[in-house]
Design an enzyme around this catalytic site. Sequence first.
Site, short mmCIF file in Angstrom:
data_model
loop_
_atom_site.label_atom_id
_atom_site.label_comp_id
_atom_site.label_asym_id
_atom_site.label_seq_id
_atom_site.Cartn_x
_atom_site.Cartn_y
_atom_site.Cartn_z
N SER A 15 61.83 6.67 36.62
CA SER A 15 61.16 7.91 35.82
C SER A 15 60.89 8.79 36.76
CB SER A 15 60.12 7.19 35.12
OG SER A 15 59.05 6.85 35.71
N GLU A 16 60.39 8.35 38.06
CA GLU A 16 60.03 9.30 39.06
C GLU A 16 60.38 8.84 40.54
OE1 GLU A 16 57.48 11.08 35.88
OE2 GLU A 16 57.36 9.00 36.81
N THR A 17 60.93 9.65 41.32
CA THR A 17 61.18 9.30 42.59
C THR A 17 60.37 10.50 43.64
OG1 THR A 17 63.38 8.40 42.51
CG2 THR A 17 62.78 9.11 44.54
N HIS B 273 51.24 8.36 37.84
CA HIS B 273 51.60 7.06 38.58
C HIS B 273 52.35 7.71 40.01
CE1 HIS B 273 56.08 6.61 37.31
NE2 HIS B 273 55.96 5.74 38.08
#
Length: 281
Positions: free
Chosen positions: A46-48, A77
Amino acid sequence: MSSYEFRQVDVFTSEPLLGNPVAVVHGADGLSDEQMAAFARWTNLSETTFLLAPTDPAADYRLRIFTVSGELPFAGHPTLGSAHAWLEAGGTPKGAGLVQECGVGLVELRRDDRIAFAAPDLIRGGEVDEETLGSIAAGLQIARDDILGAQWCDNGPGWVGVMLADAESVLAVTPDHAALGNHKVGLVGRYPEGSECAVEVRAFYPADGVAFEDPVTGSLNAALGQWLAGEQLPETYVASQGTVVRRRGRVHVVSTGSTTDGRVVWVGGDTLTTIRGTVDL
């Protein structure tokens, strides 16, 4: 091609594989925007995130946050997971806490039992219009009257917070993602008094045309805390998230101060590294 230190951090859990993972690349100043975006697409998380030297002298580090489809000004997060990774790699804060520079500006973090960030100001708050609520209710496959309260909870991603009667009602929702469309919806419902957690939270949003339920969502819980903590919920509470998708996220929300003297909502969670090594980019 160069090698970069890399960590994958599980956030909002003290047990591996039960929180929300974020990929973190250290010392990423030499990477181009396209390299960052390409790696984020490749991780398919979902995120990097990418840790860089700060440009603001007040900050300890700068953070860029990418999804598979673009860059975010802020996300919860990834903020906690990246702070964990920066500290674990030997980062030395300038003060007692941490200051992160990112798209929304400077974000303050503190370290007590766990890392927590100060919820950024909302880009959009207040009541939600009836047309939007009707569309959201249809997408959630619930009656409009099942929505007991709603607020814009937009601190970057564009969340709409929706309160249902209780945690059981939140867990029972089976959304029609096609009908939900582009709405980014955060559900919240109370557990009975005396339960381990005060509320159950769920987060739905579209990503590149694909329906998605986020396991555990810092930005949403931050905005929900700004709406509910000290009002409809205690000033300090724990939110459960991820139950339906077989995670066990625990989000610790603390509201300090007051609306007159500058109330701050802190959002924290346990963090642990599950993967460490190097990545060639």
